[in-house]
Enzyme design. Structure first.
Site, PDB file in Angstrom:
ATOM      1  N   GLY A 152       0.827  -1.214   0.000  1.00 45.86           N
ATOM      2  CA  GLY A 152       0.000   0.000   0.000  1.00 45.86           C
ATOM      3  C   GLY A 152       0.857   1.258   0.000  1.00 45.86           C
ATOM      4  O   GLY A 152       0.579   2.212  -0.726  1.00 45.86           O
ATOM      5  N   ILE A 155      -3.959 -19.521  -2.707  1.00 45.65           N
ATOM      6  CA  ILE A 155      -5.018 -20.054  -3.574  1.00 45.65           C
ATOM      7  C   ILE A 155      -6.001 -18.949  -3.958  1.00 45.65           C
ATOM      8  O   ILE A 155      -6.398 -18.803  -5.104  1.00 45.65           O
ATOM      9  CB  ILE A 155      -5.757 -21.210  -2.856  1.00 45.65           C
ATOM     10  CG1 ILE A 155      -4.821 -22.414  -2.765  1.00 45.65           C
ATOM     11  CG2 ILE A 155      -7.045 -21.578  -3.591  1.00 45.65           C
ATOM     12  CD1 ILE A 155      -5.406 -23.598  -2.032  1.00 45.65           C
ATOM     13  N   LYS A 182      22.360  -9.715  -9.767  1.00 45.94           N
ATOM     14  CA  LYS A 182      21.983 -11.119  -9.606  1.00 45.94           C
ATOM     15  C   LYS A 182      20.455 -11.270  -9.701  1.00 45.94           C
ATOM     16  O   LYS A 182      19.954 -12.142 -10.418  1.00 45.94           O
ATOM     17  CB  LYS A 182      22.480 -11.601  -8.237  1.00 45.94           C
ATOM     18  CG  LYS A 182      22.304 -13.061  -7.998  1.00 45.94           C
ATOM     19  CD  LYS A 182      23.038 -13.457  -6.723  1.00 45.94           C
ATOM     20  CE  LYS A 182      22.724 -14.882  -6.341  1.00 45.94           C
ATOM     21  NZ  LYS A 182      23.243 -15.192  -5.014  1.00 45.94           N
ATOM     22  N   CYS A 205     -16.845   9.717  17.635  1.00 44.33           N
ATOM     23  CA  CYS A 205     -17.943   8.777  17.426  1.00 44.33           C
ATOM     24  C   CYS A 205     -18.352   8.142  18.761  1.00 44.33           C
ATOM     25  O   CYS A 205     -18.947   8.818  19.591  1.00 44.33           O
ATOM     26  CB  CYS A 205     -17.566   7.759  16.360  1.00 44.33           C
ATOM     27  SG  CYS A 205     -19.027   7.144  15.497  1.00 44.33           S
ATOM     28  N   HIS A 207     -16.079  11.028  11.904  1.00 47.39           N
ATOM     29  CA  HIS A 207     -14.693  10.575  12.037  1.00 47.39           C
ATOM     30  C   HIS A 207     -13.737  11.554  11.351  1.00 47.39           C
ATOM     31  O   HIS A 207     -13.442  11.392  10.166  1.00 47.39           O
ATOM     32  CB  HIS A 207     -14.530   9.195  11.388  1.00 47.39           C
ATOM     33  CG  HIS A 207     -15.216   8.108  12.147  1.00 47.39           C
ATOM     34  ND1 HIS A 207     -14.560   7.314  13.055  1.00 47.39           N
ATOM     35  CD2 HIS A 207     -16.499   7.709  12.153  1.00 47.39           C
ATOM     36  CE1 HIS A 207     -15.415   6.452  13.573  1.00 47.39           C
ATOM     37  NE2 HIS A 207     -16.599   6.673  13.039  1.00 47.39           N
ATOM     38  N   GLU A 216     -10.619  11.735  11.551  1.00 49.54           N
ATOM     39  CA  GLU A 216      -9.355  11.095  11.166  1.00 49.54           C
ATOM     40  C   GLU A 216      -9.367  10.598   9.719  1.00 49.54           C
ATOM     41  O   GLU A 216      -8.317  10.384   9.130  1.00 49.54           O
ATOM     42  CB  GLU A 216      -9.028   9.938  12.133  1.00 49.54           C
ATOM     43  CG  GLU A 216      -9.867   8.665  11.998  1.00 49.54           C
ATOM     44  CD  GLU A 216     -11.203   8.699  12.721  1.00 49.54           C
ATOM     45  OE1 GLU A 216     -11.689   9.807  13.040  1.00 49.54           O
ATOM     46  OE2 GLU A 216     -11.783   7.613  12.952  1.00 49.54           O
TER      47      GLU A 216
HETATM   48  N1  GLN Z   1     -21.124   2.064  18.161  1.00 47.03           N
HETATM   49  C1  GLN Z   1     -21.489   3.418  17.932  1.00 47.03           C
HETATM   50  C2  GLN Z   1     -22.608   3.544  16.900  1.00 47.03           C
HETATM   51  O1  GLN Z   1     -22.853   2.652  16.152  1.00 47.03           O
HETATM   52  C3  GLN Z   1     -20.288   4.249  17.518  1.00 47.03           C
HETATM   53  C4  GLN Z   1     -19.667   3.803  16.242  1.00 47.03           C
HETATM   54  C5  GLN Z   1     -18.272   4.336  16.029  1.00 47.03           C
HETATM   55  O2  GLN Z   1     -17.593   4.761  16.968  1.00 47.03           O
HETATM   56  N2  GLN Z   1     -17.807   4.308  14.813  1.00 47.03           N
HETATM   57  O3  GLN Z   1     -23.262   4.558  16.852  1.00 47.03           O
END
Ligand code: GLN
Length: 542
Positions: A21, A152, A227, A385, A511, A513
């Site tokens: 990657g 495989i 080589k 989250c 999120h 990140e």
């Molecule tokens: N489990 C929580 C939800 O489904 C938070 C999910 C997460 O942190 N990505 O809302």
């Protein structure tokens, strides 16, 4: 004359985890920096339709694209390196290939023929391999084949590459094979045999690699290169050294030194438009490698034993650290190990706390304790989250004094379900691809910490969750001092919560990140690191 896209296939041999990657992303970066439009896609040989149903112990974190695809974490590297979003089309699994072929079979599309791996599965693999190239949006498409040659389950992919290589012709296709050249301590030597065998294995499938990238701990001498070249039907210039690097962000420069991009362009008979324009990249590296100070941030999660489980969060700290000219030392702390009795001892050395995303009950009480500690001790805090959801629960329990205050994910019968399912989610019974996924807009409240971080009033961030802040509690939370500084303008769902009487206490349902890149470090991470440094400065012993 119309430009027809070039296809690069990257396979791996000898062992997994060689960093296909990163090599793919580094080559893509160099070609992009020369002015080509490049994309990378990953083909994974497992039968899950997507990695969304895999737990992080299996394949590390699940990366989510703008259009809501749950994908392999390598797509995160592609985006962090290229600064261009990927999409559903950039990640294909065996499960998805078979799902499509079986659907076609059920629809009678094969007109009574026997449906077989060759040609039906390989045809579908080839169709998907060419899909992004056919959009006209890219000059070069890099396809990374997951797994190791000889497995495989990789066979149909290698066969598809063999066929495509022939169909496209040498000027439009190229195979890079990544191998390992191990150092044997006892012999005091680098050994080329595993590479020779791995290339033989590819040849047995009818594929001659055009370039070999050799992972090694020690520089490859001229003799070793010669080589390998001799045994593998290559020129010496087509044997590329990929030496262990201090940081993955060094790899594009190491590949440039090895002239990987030049060899690729000359194979394709493409003109070098320009030398790679990597000024920003080099500046980033110089900030990364010359920090002025350091901060210690706790990453509180339940998958901390596995480095790849929080890959994007770790990388976001690298980007945000470089932006602040600070080294971010991330302390991974297992939330299951945090108890009321030890929380202050476990978190005392930290300048900032991040409570990680997650699913299910395990380790959540430790997360709540970490939130409480950050809130009360005024330590800069970011909850992502599930981390935000735990911040809401902690506030409900300890500030609002709500009894039986929980998320209905962990406690469906809670009297105060401050985190609850959205109506649409209640009807869903299937697990794969049914969460709130991908990019959603968010309005940011003026003068809030979020507004200060983003310097924008409207943002878009990526999601992956089922549960939400329960709007029935919004007023009581607001009266007690929590503000809702990010709201989805269409659904009125809470996206960001914060505490104004705290130096930096922010929780986000999305999120961040997933959008941090080398060229665009994420504002919430940049702010967390900056605030952590200020916290550290305030708390230095006099
Ligand atoms: N489990 C929580 C939800 O489904 C938070 C999910 C997460 O942190 N990505 O809302």
């Amino acid at each position: 004359m119309e430009f027809s896209p070039r296809y690069i296939f990257v396979t791996g041999g000898v062992t997994s985890s060689l960093g296909k990657g990163i090599v793919s992303a580094s080559l893509a970066k160099l070609l992009q920096a020369r002015g080509y439009r490049v994309t990378i896609q990953k083909f994974d040989p497992y039968i899950n339709v997507d990695p969304g149903t895999l737990n992080p112990y299996e394949h590390g974190e699940c990366f989510v694209t703008e259009d809501g695809a749950e994908t392999d974490l390598d797509l995160g590297h592609y985006e962090r390196f290229l600064n261009v979003p990927t999409s559903q089309a950039n990640n294909v699994t065996t499960g998805r290939i078979y799902e499509h072929v079986i659907k076609e079979e059920r629809a009678g599309k094969y007109l009574g023929k026997t449906v077989q791996v060759i040609p039906h599965i390989t045809d579908e693999i080839k169709r998907r391999m060419r899909l992004l190239g056919e959009t006209g949006n890219f000059d070069i498409v890099i396809t990374e084949i997951g797994g190791t040659v000889g497995d495989i389950e990789s066979l149909p992919y290698v066969e598809a590459v063999r066929q495509l290589k022939y169909e496209l012709g040498p000027q439009h296709s190229l195979v890079i094979h990544l191998t390992l050249v191990p150092w044997l301590n006892a012999a005091g030597e680098l050994k080329t045999k595993p590479t020779q065998h791995s290339v033989k294995m590819l040849l047995e499938s009818g594929v001659q690699p055009d370039i070999l990238v050799c992972r090694t701990e020690h520089p490859l001498s001229k003799e070793i290169r010669a080589k390998i070249a001799l045994f593998c039907n290559l020129k010496v210039s087509e044997v590329i050294e990929s030496i262990d690097a201090d940081t993955i962000y060094d790899v594009p420069l190491l590949m440039r030194k090895e002239k990987l991009d030049k060899v690729v362009l000359s194979h394709f008979k493409l003109a070098s438009k320009q030398e790679p324009e990597l000024t920003e990249w080099v500046e980033f590296l110089s900030r990364l490698k010359n920090p002025l100070d350091e901060v210690h941030i706790g990453l509180i999660g339940k998958y901390v034993e596995l480095r790849d489980a929080y890959k994007s969060i770790q990388e976001s700290f690298v980007h945000a650290g470089a932006e602040n000219r600070l080294k971010v030392v991330v302390h991974s702390i297992h939330s299951e190990h945090i108890t009321e009795g030890n929380v202050s001892r476990m978190l005392a050395h930290l300048d900032g706390i991040l409570v990680a995303p997650g699913f299910g009950e395990r380790g959540i009480e430790g997360k709540v304790l970490a939130v409480q500690y950050a809130r009360e001790k005024k330590i800069p805090f970011l909850g992502i989250c599930l981390g935000m959801q735990m911040a809401v629960i902690e506030f409900g329990r300890n500030v609002l004094k709500l009894k039986d205050c929980a998320s209905s994910e962990m406690n469906p019968k809670a009297k105060n379900p401050v985190i609850d399912l959205m109506e649409e989610q209640k009807k869903i019974t299937k697990m794969g691809g049914t969460m709130r996924l991908g990019a959603y807009p968010c309005e940011v409240l003026k003068d809030s910490k979020a507004a200060k971080a983003y310097k924008k009033s409207r943002i878009s961030e990526r999601h992956r969750h089922r549960y939400e802040f329960n709007n029935a509690y919004r007023e009581s939370y607001q009266n007690a001092g929590m503000i809702f500084s990010g709201i989805n303008p269409e659904s009125n769902l809470v996206e960001i919560v914060e505490l104004p009487d705290h130096p930096f206490f922010v929780g986000c349902q999305f999120h961040p990140e997933l959008k941090s890149t080398v060229e665009n470090p994420h504002p919430l991470f940049v702010s967390l690191v900056k605030e952590a440094f200020q916290f550290k400065a305030r708390n230095l012993p006099v």
